[in-house]
Design a protein around this motif. Sequence first.
Motif, PDB file in Angstrom:
ATOM      1  N   THR B  17      16.593   9.748  -8.417  1.00 24.10           N
ATOM      2  CA  THR B  17      15.935   8.576  -7.830  1.00 24.10           C
ATOM      3  C   THR B  17      14.627   8.972  -7.165  1.00 24.10           C
ATOM      4  OG1 THR B  17      17.126   8.859  -5.747  1.00 24.10           O
ATOM      5  CG2 THR B  17      18.090   7.327  -7.339  1.00 24.10           C
ATOM      6  N   LEU B  18      13.740   7.971  -7.093  1.00 22.64           N
ATOM      7  CA  LEU B  18      12.506   8.099  -6.320  1.00 22.64           C
ATOM      8  C   LEU B  18      12.293   6.753  -5.637  1.00 22.64           C
ATOM      9  CD1 LEU B  18      10.080   9.956  -5.666  1.00 22.64           C
ATOM     10  CD2 LEU B  18       8.893   8.917  -7.598  1.00 22.64           C
ATOM     11  N   GLY B  19      12.070   6.787  -4.341  1.00 27.50           N
ATOM     12  CA  GLY B  19      11.938   5.530  -3.601  1.00 27.50           C
ATOM     13  C   GLY B  19      13.173   4.653  -3.768  1.00 27.50           C
ATOM     14  N   GLY B  20      14.324   5.291  -3.987  1.00 29.18           N
ATOM     15  CA  GLY B  20      15.563   4.534  -4.117  1.00 29.18           C
ATOM     16  C   GLY B  20      15.803   3.946  -5.507  1.00 29.18           C
ATOM     17  N   ARG B  21      14.897   4.154  -6.441  1.00 30.78           N
ATOM     18  CA  ARG B  21      15.073   3.596  -7.794  1.00 30.78           C
ATOM     19  C   ARG B  21      15.317   4.719  -8.792  1.00 30.78           C
ATOM     20  NH1 ARG B  21      16.990  -0.750  -6.950  1.00 30.78           N
ATOM     21  NH2 ARG B  21      16.774  -1.143  -9.186  1.00 30.78           N
ATOM     22  N   ARG B  22      16.058   4.423  -9.851  1.00 33.76           N
ATOM     23  CA  ARG B  22      16.430   5.475 -10.798  1.00 33.76           C
ATOM     24  C   ARG B  22      15.315   5.829 -11.767  1.00 33.76           C
ATOM     25  NH1 ARG B  22      22.566   5.007 -12.918  1.00 33.76           N
ATOM     26  NH2 ARG B  22      21.905   6.843 -14.105  1.00 33.76           N
ATOM     27  N   LEU B  23      15.200   7.128 -11.999  1.00 38.76           N
ATOM     28  CA  LEU B  23      14.265   7.653 -12.993  1.00 38.76           C
ATOM     29  C   LEU B  23      15.058   8.254 -14.153  1.00 38.76           C
ATOM     30  CD1 LEU B  23      11.703   9.604 -10.765  1.00 38.76           C
ATOM     31  CD2 LEU B  23      11.497   7.265 -11.648  1.00 38.76           C
ATOM     32  N   ARG B  65       9.244   4.061  -1.626  1.00 39.93           N
ATOM     33  CA  ARG B  65       8.670   5.339  -1.239  1.00 39.93           C
ATOM     34  C   ARG B  65       7.681   5.195  -0.099  1.00 39.93           C
ATOM     35  NH1 ARG B  65       5.091   8.408  -4.929  1.00 39.93           N
ATOM     36  NH2 ARG B  65       3.761   7.338  -3.452  1.00 39.93           N
ATOM     37  N   GLU B  66       6.912   4.122  -0.087  1.00 39.31           N
ATOM     38  CA  GLU B  66       5.970   3.933   1.011  1.00 39.31           C
ATOM     39  C   GLU B  66       6.714   3.761   2.330  1.00 39.31           C
ATOM     40  OE1 GLU B  66       2.647   4.374   1.196  1.00 39.31           O
ATOM     41  OE2 GLU B  66       3.009   5.170  -0.799  1.00 39.31           O
ATOM     42  N   GLY B  67       7.940   3.213   2.235  1.00 37.35           N
ATOM     43  CA  GLY B  67       8.766   3.101   3.439  1.00 37.35           C
ATOM     44  C   GLY B  67       9.034   4.460   4.065  1.00 37.35           C
ATOM     45  N   GLU B  68       9.062   5.503   3.197  1.00 37.80           N
ATOM     46  CA  GLU B  68       9.332   6.855   3.701  1.00 37.80           C
ATOM     47  C   GLU B  68       8.042   7.585   4.080  1.00 37.80           C
ATOM     48  OE1 GLU B  68      10.988   8.448   0.143  1.00 37.80           O
ATOM     49  OE2 GLU B  68      12.638   7.012   0.101  1.00 37.80           O
ATOM     50  N   ALA B  69       6.893   7.110   3.579  1.00 37.00           N
ATOM     51  CA  ALA B  69       5.638   7.838   3.797  1.00 37.00           C
ATOM     52  C   ALA B  69       5.112   7.616   5.215  1.00 37.00           C
ATOM     53  CB  ALA B  69       4.593   7.390   2.775  1.00 37.00           C
ATOM     54  N   GLN B  70       4.314   8.564   5.656  1.00 39.26           N
ATOM     55  CA  GLN B  70       3.821   8.524   7.031  1.00 39.26           C
ATOM     56  C   GLN B  70       2.501   7.758   7.167  1.00 39.26           C
ATOM     57  OE1 GLN B  70       5.759   9.675   9.594  1.00 39.26           O
ATOM     58  NE2 GLN B  70       7.194   9.895   7.887  1.00 39.26           N
ATOM     59  N   SER B  71       1.602   7.957   6.188  1.00 38.03           N
ATOM     60  CA  SER B  71       0.258   7.414   6.348  1.00 38.03           C
ATOM     61  C   SER B  71       0.214   5.924   6.070  1.00 38.03           C
ATOM     62  CB  SER B  71      -0.687   8.136   5.385  1.00 38.03           C
ATOM     63  OG  SER B  71      -1.847   7.352   5.214  1.00 38.03           O
ATOM     64  N   GLY B  72      -0.526   5.180   6.901  1.00 34.79           N
ATOM     65  CA  GLY B  72      -0.579   3.747   6.734  1.00 34.79           C
ATOM     66  C   GLY B  72      -1.773   3.254   5.935  1.00 34.79           C
ATOM     67  N   SER B  73      -2.691   4.148   5.542  1.00 34.62           N
ATOM     68  CA  SER B  73      -3.899   3.691   4.867  1.00 34.62           C
ATOM     69  C   SER B  73      -3.609   3.248   3.442  1.00 34.62           C
ATOM     70  CB  SER B  73      -4.948   4.813   4.890  1.00 34.62           C
ATOM     71  OG  SER B  73      -5.543   4.974   3.637  1.00 34.62           O
ATOM     72  N   ALA B  74      -4.190   2.100   3.049  1.00 34.51           N
ATOM     73  CA  ALA B  74      -3.971   1.573   1.705  1.00 34.51           C
ATOM     74  C   ALA B  74      -4.539   2.528   0.653  1.00 34.51           C
ATOM     75  CB  ALA B  74      -4.610   0.196   1.577  1.00 34.51           C
ATOM     76  N   ALA B  75      -5.689   3.142   0.960  1.00 38.27           N
ATOM     77  CA  ALA B  75      -6.287   4.080   0.006  1.00 38.27           C
ATOM     78  C   ALA B  75      -5.356   5.268  -0.226  1.00 38.27           C
ATOM     79  CB  ALA B  75      -7.646   4.556   0.514  1.00 38.27           C
ATOM     80  N   ASP B  76      -4.703   5.730   0.841  1.00 45.06           N
ATOM     81  CA  ASP B  76      -3.739   6.829   0.692  1.00 45.06           C
ATOM     82  C   ASP B  76      -2.563   6.390  -0.184  1.00 45.06           C
ATOM     83  OD1 ASP B  76      -5.196   8.534   2.213  1.00 45.06           O
ATOM     84  OD2 ASP B  76      -3.973   8.335   4.026  1.00 45.06           O
ATOM     85  N   ALA B  77      -2.119   5.164   0.054  1.00 45.40           N
ATOM     86  CA  ALA B  77      -0.984   4.667  -0.741  1.00 45.40           C
ATOM     87  C   ALA B  77      -1.357   4.596  -2.225  1.00 45.40           C
ATOM     88  CB  ALA B  77      -0.551   3.291  -0.233  1.00 45.40           C
ATOM     89  N   LEU B  78      -2.576   4.162  -2.511  1.00 46.98           N
ATOM     90  CA  LEU B  78      -3.025   4.099  -3.913  1.00 46.98           C
ATOM     91  C   LEU B  78      -3.118   5.491  -4.520  1.00 46.98           C
ATOM     92  CD1 LEU B  78      -5.881   1.438  -4.207  1.00 46.98           C
ATOM     93  CD2 LEU B  78      -3.617   1.397  -5.269  1.00 46.98           C
ATOM     94  N   ARG B  79      -3.614   6.430  -3.730  1.00 45.79           N
ATOM     95  CA  ARG B  79      -3.737   7.803  -4.218  1.00 45.79           C
ATOM     96  C   ARG B  79      -2.352   8.398  -4.496  1.00 45.79           C
ATOM     97  NH1 ARG B  79      -3.482  12.081  -1.751  1.00 45.79           N
ATOM     98  NH2 ARG B  79      -3.775  11.213   0.335  1.00 45.79           N
ATOM     99  N   ARG B  80      -1.415   8.117  -3.594  1.00 50.25           N
ATOM    100  CA  ARG B  80      -0.042   8.595  -3.826  1.00 50.25           C
ATOM    101  C   ARG B  80       0.536   7.974  -5.090  1.00 50.25           C
ATOM    102  NH1 ARG B  80       0.477   8.487   1.907  1.00 50.25           N
ATOM    103  NH2 ARG B  80       1.097   6.303   1.875  1.00 50.25           N
ATOM    104  N   ALA B  81       0.232   6.706  -5.301  1.00 50.12           N
ATOM    105  CA  ALA B  81       0.737   6.049  -6.512  1.00 50.12           C
ATOM    106  C   ALA B  81       0.170   6.736  -7.756  1.00 50.12           C
ATOM    107  CB  ALA B  81       0.366   4.571  -6.503  1.00 50.12           C
TER     108      ALA B  81
END
Lengths: 217, 172
Positions: B17-23, B65-81
Motif C-alpha cells: 500500500t501507499l497512502g492507504g491504497r493498494r499497489l 499520503r499527504e495526510g502523512e506528509a509534513q510540508s503544507g506547501s501545494a508546490a511541495d505536494a505537486l513535486r511529491r506527486a
Amino acid sequence: MAIDERVIVETVTGMGLAGNEEGLIPAFGLYLTNHYADFYNRISFGVLGALVRENPELTEDAVALLTEAAHVCAFHTFGGIMSSVEWDALVQPMIESREDWVLGMMAVVNAFGWGRFRVAELLPGERLVVELRDSYESSGYLESYPQADGPRCFLANGGMAGLMNLVYQGDITRRPTLTEELYREVFSDPRSFRSHERLCAAKGDSHCEFVVERMQG
Amino acid sequence: MSFHLAPQADLERGITTLGGRRLVFHCHHYNVFLQRTIEDALQERAPRLLVAAGMEASRSMLQGREGEAQSGSAADALRRAADTFAAQGFGRVDVRQLGEGGGRATLDHSHYAVGWVSRWGKRAAPGCFFAAGFLAGAVAVAYRLAPERVTSREIECVAAGDERCSFRVEVW
Ligand SMILES: [Zn+2]
C-alpha cells in the motif's frame, strides 16, 4: 533444492523495483509499473458494467474481453519473468522439475501485491488448483459495488490459465521468443488451458479459488 | 523526504500500500492491452472512464499520503506527486507550470506511450489517459479542490507521433 517461496518473495521485494532516472521500471525484459489497484478495478468493472447495462446478453463477451487481457498479461509478464536473467539468478537454481516452474512463478507473483496465491493441487500437465487470499480485484470490487453474483477476479483467473499454458503448452522452459504468433498458437490450441474461478470473495466466499484445466481433456 | 515514496509491503498477505491504497505490479503489455480493450469496447466514451479512473485512484492515494506528509506547501505536494509517479514507473513529469488555476505539464518517457508504441506503433490520438487523470488528481489534492472542478487532457503524445507528451489541466 525445492522452491523456497519465502526467499523468492523477500528477494523480489528487496529488489526495490522503482523508476530509474527516466521514471521507468525496466525489469524482467518488461516495463513494469507499480500501479493502482483502484485504477484497474474501476476501468475493468466500469467497462463490464457499461456493456452489461446496454445488453445483459453481452456479459459473457465482456468477461471474455477481460480474460483475454489477462491471458496477454500472463503470456508476456510471466513469460518475460521466466525468461529473464533475474529468474536465472534467483529461481532457476531451485528448480528440479517442470512443476517447479509453476511454483516458482507463483512465488514471484506473491511479491507483486496481487494478494497471496497458494497452489492447492498441481497434477502435472493436466490440472492446477490455486487459492488466492486478499485478491485486489475482489477486495476492490467489494469496496465499490454490492456483492457480486459471479466471480470478479478476471486478471488472476486468466493469469492462472496463462501460467499453465506457458509451462505445459508453450514450453517456456525452452525459452521460446514470446511473439504474437506463439501467443495465438498456444492459446488457440484446443487442448490449451482455461481457468474457472470457482470461489470468489467478491461473491461472498472466504477466498478466491481457481481451477485450471485443459479445454479438451 | 524519500520516506514518503516508500510503499509498505505485507509479505504474508501479498499486499502493498501507499497512502492507504493498494499497489500492484503490472507490465506494459497488460497496461496497453487492457486500455485498448476498453477503447475498442467503449469507443468515444473510453477516455472519460480512463481519465476519471486515473484521477480517482491517484487522488485517493495522494490524499492518504499527504495526510502523512509534513510540508503544507501545494508546490511541495505537486513535486511529491511527480516523484511518486516516476517511482511507480510512469515516466518523468514536469509539474512546475501547474498551479491552483491548472496549467500545462510535460511528460518524458511516458510508460503508456512507450508501451503502446513498442506493441503497436503509432496511434491516431493521444493515449496517456491514466497520466492525464493522475495530474488532475495531483492538482485537486495539492490545492484541496473539489475533484469536479479539475479536468485534464493530453494535447500532445509520443504515441501519436508528437515529440513529447503534454497535458492541459484546467480548474473551473
Ligand atoms: Zn475472486
